[in-house]
Design a protein around this motif. Sequence first.
Motif, PDB file in Angstrom:
ATOM      1  N   ARG A 205       8.464 -35.305  24.264  1.00  0.00           N
ATOM      2  CA  ARG A 205       9.908 -35.193  24.479  1.00  0.00           C
ATOM      3  C   ARG A 205      10.629 -36.513  24.228  1.00  0.00           C
ATOM      4  O   ARG A 205      11.673 -36.545  23.561  1.00  0.00           O
ATOM      5  N   ARG A 206      10.098 -37.617  24.727  1.00  0.00           N
ATOM      6  CA  ARG A 206      10.772 -38.905  24.598  1.00  0.00           C
ATOM      7  C   ARG A 206      10.526 -39.558  23.243  1.00  0.00           C
ATOM      8  O   ARG A 206      11.434 -40.131  22.634  1.00  0.00           O
ATOM      9  N   PHE A 207       9.279 -39.460  22.739  1.00  0.00           N
ATOM     10  CA  PHE A 207       8.919 -40.212  21.535  1.00  0.00           C
ATOM     11  C   PHE A 207       8.742 -39.331  20.296  1.00  0.00           C
ATOM     12  O   PHE A 207       8.543 -39.841  19.204  1.00  0.00           O
ATOM     13  N   GLY A 208       8.785 -38.007  20.472  1.00  0.00           N
ATOM     14  CA  GLY A 208       8.724 -37.114  19.324  1.00  0.00           C
ATOM     15  C   GLY A 208       7.344 -36.944  18.718  1.00  0.00           C
ATOM     16  O   GLY A 208       7.239 -36.540  17.546  1.00  0.00           O
ATOM     17  N   LEU A 209       6.276 -37.233  19.488  1.00  0.00           N
ATOM     18  CA  LEU A 209       4.936 -37.070  18.935  1.00  0.00           C
ATOM     19  C   LEU A 209       4.689 -35.611  18.590  1.00  0.00           C
ATOM     20  O   LEU A 209       5.280 -34.691  19.157  1.00  0.00           O
ATOM     21  N   VAL A 210       3.782 -35.385  17.647  1.00  0.00           N
ATOM     22  CA  VAL A 210       3.642 -34.060  17.040  1.00  0.00           C
ATOM     23  C   VAL A 210       2.804 -33.104  17.882  1.00  0.00           C
ATOM     24  O   VAL A 210       2.946 -31.886  17.786  1.00  0.00           O
ATOM     25  N   GLY A 211       1.907 -33.605  18.708  1.00  0.00           N
ATOM     26  CA  GLY A 211       1.019 -32.746  19.493  1.00  0.00           C
ATOM     27  C   GLY A 211       0.229 -33.585  20.469  1.00  0.00           C
ATOM     28  O   GLY A 211       0.548 -34.745  20.721  1.00  0.00           O
ATOM     29  N   PHE A 212      -0.836 -32.987  21.036  1.00  0.00           N
ATOM     30  CA  PHE A 212      -1.629 -33.746  21.994  1.00  0.00           C
ATOM     31  C   PHE A 212      -3.090 -33.311  21.971  1.00  0.00           C
ATOM     32  O   PHE A 212      -3.421 -32.196  21.577  1.00  0.00           O
ATOM     33  N   THR A 213      -3.954 -34.240  22.387  1.00  0.00           N
ATOM     34  CA  THR A 213      -5.376 -33.949  22.551  1.00  0.00           C
ATOM     35  C   THR A 213      -5.634 -33.568  24.002  1.00  0.00           C
ATOM     36  O   THR A 213      -4.844 -33.878  24.898  1.00  0.00           O
ATOM     37  N   SER A 214      -6.757 -32.907  24.233  1.00  0.00           N
ATOM     38  CA  SER A 214      -7.095 -32.514  25.600  1.00  0.00           C
ATOM     39  C   SER A 214      -8.594 -32.308  25.747  1.00  0.00           C
ATOM     40  O   SER A 214      -9.246 -31.788  24.844  1.00  0.00           O
ATOM     41  N   GLY A 215      -9.121 -32.713  26.906  1.00  0.00           N
ATOM     42  CA  GLY A 215     -10.489 -32.383  27.260  1.00  0.00           C
ATOM     43  C   GLY A 215     -10.537 -31.124  28.097  1.00  0.00           C
ATOM     44  O   GLY A 215     -11.373 -30.248  27.897  1.00  0.00           O
ATOM     45  N   CYS A 216      -9.587 -31.003  29.032  1.00  0.00           N
ATOM     46  CA  CYS A 216      -9.572 -29.837  29.919  1.00  0.00           C
ATOM     47  C   CYS A 216      -9.250 -28.547  29.186  1.00  0.00           C
ATOM     48  O   CYS A 216      -9.473 -27.456  29.720  1.00  0.00           O
ATOM     49  N   VAL A 217      -8.727 -28.648  27.959  1.00  0.00           N
ATOM     50  CA  VAL A 217      -8.523 -27.468  27.124  1.00  0.00           C
ATOM     51  C   VAL A 217      -9.835 -26.720  26.915  1.00  0.00           C
ATOM     52  O   VAL A 217      -9.837 -25.508  26.663  1.00  0.00           O
ATOM     53  N   CYS A 218     -10.961 -27.410  27.037  1.00  0.00           N
ATOM     54  CA  CYS A 218     -12.268 -26.772  26.870  1.00  0.00           C
ATOM     55  C   CYS A 218     -12.512 -25.716  27.942  1.00  0.00           C
ATOM     56  O   CYS A 218     -13.311 -24.798  27.741  1.00  0.00           O
ATOM     57  N   ILE A 219     -11.836 -25.821  29.062  1.00  0.00           N
ATOM     58  CA  ILE A 219     -11.985 -24.848  30.146  1.00  0.00           C
ATOM     59  C   ILE A 219     -10.889 -23.791  30.078  1.00  0.00           C
ATOM     60  O   ILE A 219     -11.157 -22.601  30.229  1.00  0.00           O
ATOM     61  N   ALA A 220      -9.660 -24.209  29.837  1.00  0.00           N
ATOM     62  CA  ALA A 220      -8.530 -23.267  29.800  1.00  0.00           C
ATOM     63  C   ALA A 220      -7.768 -23.426  28.488  1.00  0.00           C
ATOM     64  O   ALA A 220      -6.626 -23.920  28.471  1.00  0.00           O
ATOM     65  N   PRO A 221      -8.362 -23.021  27.371  1.00  0.00           N
ATOM     66  CA  PRO A 221      -7.723 -23.265  26.069  1.00  0.00           C
ATOM     67  C   PRO A 221      -6.403 -22.540  25.870  1.00  0.00           C
ATOM     68  O   PRO A 221      -5.452 -23.112  25.340  1.00  0.00           O
ATOM     69  N   ALA A 222      -6.323 -21.285  26.284  1.00  0.00           N
ATOM     70  CA  ALA A 222      -5.079 -20.534  26.086  1.00  0.00           C
ATOM     71  C   ALA A 222      -3.939 -21.157  26.871  1.00  0.00           C
ATOM     72  O   ALA A 222      -2.792 -21.202  26.401  1.00  0.00           O
TER      73      ALA A 222
END
Length: 307
Positions: A205-222
């Motif tokens: 929101r502040r810097f306009g980055l395109v996306g993000f990485t995540s480790g916890c996505v491995c448990i709750a990807p949706a």
Amino acid sequence: MRTAPVTSELLASSVLAVPPLARHADLTLNEKENRRLIRHIEQGGVRILLYGGNANFYHIDPEEYRDVLAHLAEAASEETTVIPSIGPAYGTMMMQARILRDTAYPTAMALPCTFASTSAGMADGLRRAADVAGKPLVLYIKSEGMLDVADIARLDAEGIVAAIKYAVVRENPLEDALLRSLVEAVPAARIVSGIGEQPAIAHLRRFGLVGFTSGCVCIAPALSQSMLHALKAGDYGRAEAIRRVFEPLETLRNEINPIRVLHEAVRLAGVADTGPMLPFLSPLEAGQQARIQATAQHLLTGQDVTV
């Protein structure tokens, strides 16, 4: 595995999952469980897998590197981009770049080297590695001074940069002079927030980055993918509600150790049997495992998700 180049459109379309790497008791690859974890992530709509610190590519045996790349390329679906890592030592990076050259991988992430290096020297090494690999690289900016913004901008202008993973931890992610300088020098559409869901709202929101990485996505990807969609739609209330669901497990990762906690969380949640971690990492204590199991299973079931 998807072999097309990594573009801004791709980075905007999917969370970059940063999974652990499952192994047998003898530390050999557990291909069955790695496939199981990948399927779980893909079923949640995530289509980028980044194998770096959580997979402990820092300590991977050079003799197994080629086999690991072959396994991950085969295990992922045709719609999933897989990004392995190279380095962090220069000699290791160049050896792995030569192996990478003969694969269909579109890029690899250069692991950060924060000792026995200078910005100009690292930039020179990255140029050499990209030239040998015949592919652009993902830069992993993890600490102040590792790579000067001017050197990053030159690498980007030379076509060395496929993407940038920005992972410098701040007490307040909204106040970040280095990130502000970086987005003024390199298109924000090639920079992803690299510290999970917690600073992602501020970074996008502040810097306009395109996306993000995540480790916890491995448990709750949706759920993590839903947070990305909410951010892209400007629905920051929904994004914040989702962020809070991931916060308890991220708090444990910060309190104990990010890599060790995620490795065990994936196993204890029943997503995949990740097995032992490579040395030099050690197992967690029983009391720590109990806390991680309760938190990870709660995240897996998606309880109290009021979004």
